[in-house]
Design an enzyme around this catalytic site. Sequence first.
Site, PDB file in Angstrom:
ATOM      1  CG  HIS A   1      -2.069  -0.988   1.091  1.00  0.00           C
ATOM      2  ND1 HIS A   1      -2.895  -1.329   2.145  1.00  0.00           N
ATOM      3  CD2 HIS A   1      -2.511  -1.716   0.027  1.00  0.00           C
ATOM      4  CE1 HIS A   1      -3.798  -2.230   1.739  1.00  0.00           C
ATOM      5  NE2 HIS A   1      -3.568  -2.495   0.468  1.00  0.00           N
TER       6      HIS A   1
ATOM      7  CB  CYS B   1       7.686  16.714  -9.631  1.00  0.00           C
ATOM      8  SG  CYS B   1       8.561  15.363 -10.444  1.00  0.00           S
TER       9      CYS B   1
ATOM     10  N   GLY C   1      -2.320  -9.128  12.555  1.00  0.00           N
ATOM     11  CA  GLY C   1      -2.877  -7.799  12.861  1.00  0.00           C
ATOM     12  C   GLY C   1      -3.570  -7.129  11.701  1.00  0.00           C
ATOM     13  CB  THR C   2      -4.441  -7.535   8.465  1.00  0.00           C
ATOM     14  OG1 THR C   2      -5.291  -6.984   7.447  1.00  0.00           O
ATOM     15  CG2 THR C   2      -4.182  -8.993   8.182  1.00  0.00           C
TER      16      THR C   2
ATOM     17  CG  LEU D   1      -6.492  -7.659  20.368  1.00  0.00           C
ATOM     18  CD1 LEU D   1      -5.545  -8.289  21.372  1.00  0.00           C
ATOM     19  CD2 LEU D   1      -6.351  -6.135  20.392  1.00  0.00           C
TER      20      LEU D   1
ATOM     21  CB  ALA E   1       1.270  -8.048  17.340  1.00  0.00           C
TER      22      ALA E   1
HETATM   23  P1  OAD Z   1      -7.495  -2.551  10.529  1.00  0.00           P
HETATM   24  O1  OAD Z   1      -7.526  -1.333  11.409  1.00  0.00           O
HETATM   25  O2  OAD Z   1      -8.643  -2.788   9.627  1.00  0.00           O
HETATM   26  O3  OAD Z   1      -7.370  -3.843  11.456  1.00  0.00           O
HETATM   27  C1  OAD Z   1      -6.433  -3.915  12.493  1.00  0.00           C
HETATM   28  C2  OAD Z   1      -6.449  -5.327  13.046  1.00  0.00           C
HETATM   29  O4  OAD Z   1      -5.441  -5.418  14.043  1.00  0.00           O
HETATM   30  C3  OAD Z   1      -7.774  -5.733  13.723  1.00  0.00           C
HETATM   31  O5  OAD Z   1      -8.169  -7.008  13.238  1.00  0.00           O
HETATM   32  C4  OAD Z   1      -7.418  -5.781  15.223  1.00  0.00           C
HETATM   33  O6  OAD Z   1      -8.105  -6.852  15.883  1.00  0.00           O
HETATM   34  C5  OAD Z   1      -5.938  -6.087  15.174  1.00  0.00           C
HETATM   35  N1  OAD Z   1      -5.174  -5.559  16.325  1.00  0.00           N
HETATM   36  C6  OAD Z   1      -5.325  -4.400  16.993  1.00  0.00           C
HETATM   37  N2  OAD Z   1      -4.388  -4.279  17.948  1.00  0.00           N
HETATM   38  C7  OAD Z   1      -3.618  -5.396  17.888  1.00  0.00           C
HETATM   39  C8  OAD Z   1      -2.489  -5.874  18.628  1.00  0.00           C
HETATM   40  N3  OAD Z   1      -1.932  -5.174  19.617  1.00  0.00           N
HETATM   41  N4  OAD Z   1      -1.970  -7.069  18.278  1.00  0.00           N
HETATM   42  C9  OAD Z   1      -2.500  -7.804  17.278  1.00  0.00           C
HETATM   43  N5  OAD Z   1      -3.564  -7.414  16.550  1.00  0.00           N
HETATM   44  C10 OAD Z   1      -4.118  -6.222  16.849  1.00  0.00           C
HETATM   45  O7  OAD Z   1      -6.114  -2.506   9.723  1.00  0.00           O
HETATM   46  P2  OAD Z   1      -5.690  -3.281   8.401  1.00  0.00           P
HETATM   47  O8  OAD Z   1      -6.315  -4.618   8.315  1.00  0.00           O
HETATM   48  O9  OAD Z   1      -4.214  -3.195   8.323  1.00  0.00           O
HETATM   49  O10 OAD Z   1      -5.420   0.669   3.360  1.00  0.00           O
HETATM   50  O11 OAD Z   1      -6.301  -2.348   7.292  1.00  0.00           O
HETATM   51  C11 OAD Z   1      -6.082  -2.695   5.938  1.00  0.00           C
HETATM   52  C12 OAD Z   1      -6.066  -1.471   5.075  1.00  0.00           C
HETATM   53  O12 OAD Z   1      -7.254  -0.704   5.289  1.00  0.00           O
HETATM   54  C13 OAD Z   1      -4.963  -0.487   5.385  1.00  0.00           C
HETATM   55  O13 OAD Z   1      -3.733  -0.851   4.802  1.00  0.00           O
HETATM   56  C14 OAD Z   1      -5.487   0.756   4.785  1.00  0.00           C
HETATM   57  C15 OAD Z   1      -6.905   0.683   5.295  1.00  0.00           C
HETATM   58  O14 OAD Z   1      -7.856   1.309   4.566  1.00  0.00           O
HETATM   59  C16 OAD Z   1      -5.109   1.741   2.612  1.00  0.00           C
HETATM   60  O15 OAD Z   1      -4.821   2.812   3.106  1.00  0.00           O
HETATM   61  C17 OAD Z   1      -5.158   1.474   1.154  1.00  0.00           C
END
Ligand code: OAD
Length: 234
Positions: free
Chosen positions: A110, A137, A176-177, A203, A220
Amino acid sequence: MPPLRRKRIVVLTGAGISAESGLATFRAAEGGLWENHRLEDVATPEAFARDPALVHRFYNMRRAAALGAQPNAAHFALADLARAHDLTLVTQNVDDLHEKAGSPEVIHMHGALSGALCAACNHRWKSAAEMDTQTACPSCGAAAARPDIVWFGEMPYQMERIWDAIEAADLFAAIGTSGHVYPAAGFAQHAARSGAHCVELNLEPSQNARDFHEHRGGKASAIVPEWVAELTRP
Ligand code: OAD
């Protein structure tokens, strides 16, 4: 002791791995980034065309937060994993905490806050700490600098390389996604179909939890080092 058999591993990380380093996740009920800013106001090409000053302010803020953040035990454990196995580390995160922890190669699907991209000629360069609507630029001179971040509606980077690594993997892990955003949310299903064992470390269970063979719940900084220790013990 028998030598450790090197595995082909693909790890996908998301905002949750950086949460304990003080960087906000996107979809947290409290403190989530999209709460203060509507997605369509800051993370689309249309938003940038409509109000580039707002978009620059938003990413300047995130860049400052990332610059001050330090990697946590999960980032360091993944740097160790790369020394023991053939690791392809893919992140959806735009911070540089994997690099700060010593990971030798990181695919930023990303984009990255450290990058600038010319909206006029596609030239890329290293971003200054702050950008604004006057930032020119260095190649074509147009005042059209934008963060080198993949916005909604744009194609993530290095997808061919990522699909190839997934198809060759013995093991796929998502850390963590939340599994809301494609194509990353489809990696586990593709990895499982290609024969990889799929593990989710999170989590809370993600949207696509059913695509994984194994789930490890917790923070994590605790569960990633444990998982890496199991994989790196001979
Ligand atoms: P999210 O904010 O959607 O999800 C974060 C995840 O991390 C959740 O499932 C939480 O349960 C988990 N979490 C939170 N704290 C944690 C911890 N301490 N240890 C382990 N897990 C934990 O974030 P992403 O899935 O990364 O895209 O979001 C994906 C994309 O959506 C991002 O890259 C961004 C966003 O829109 C763009 O900007 C294109």
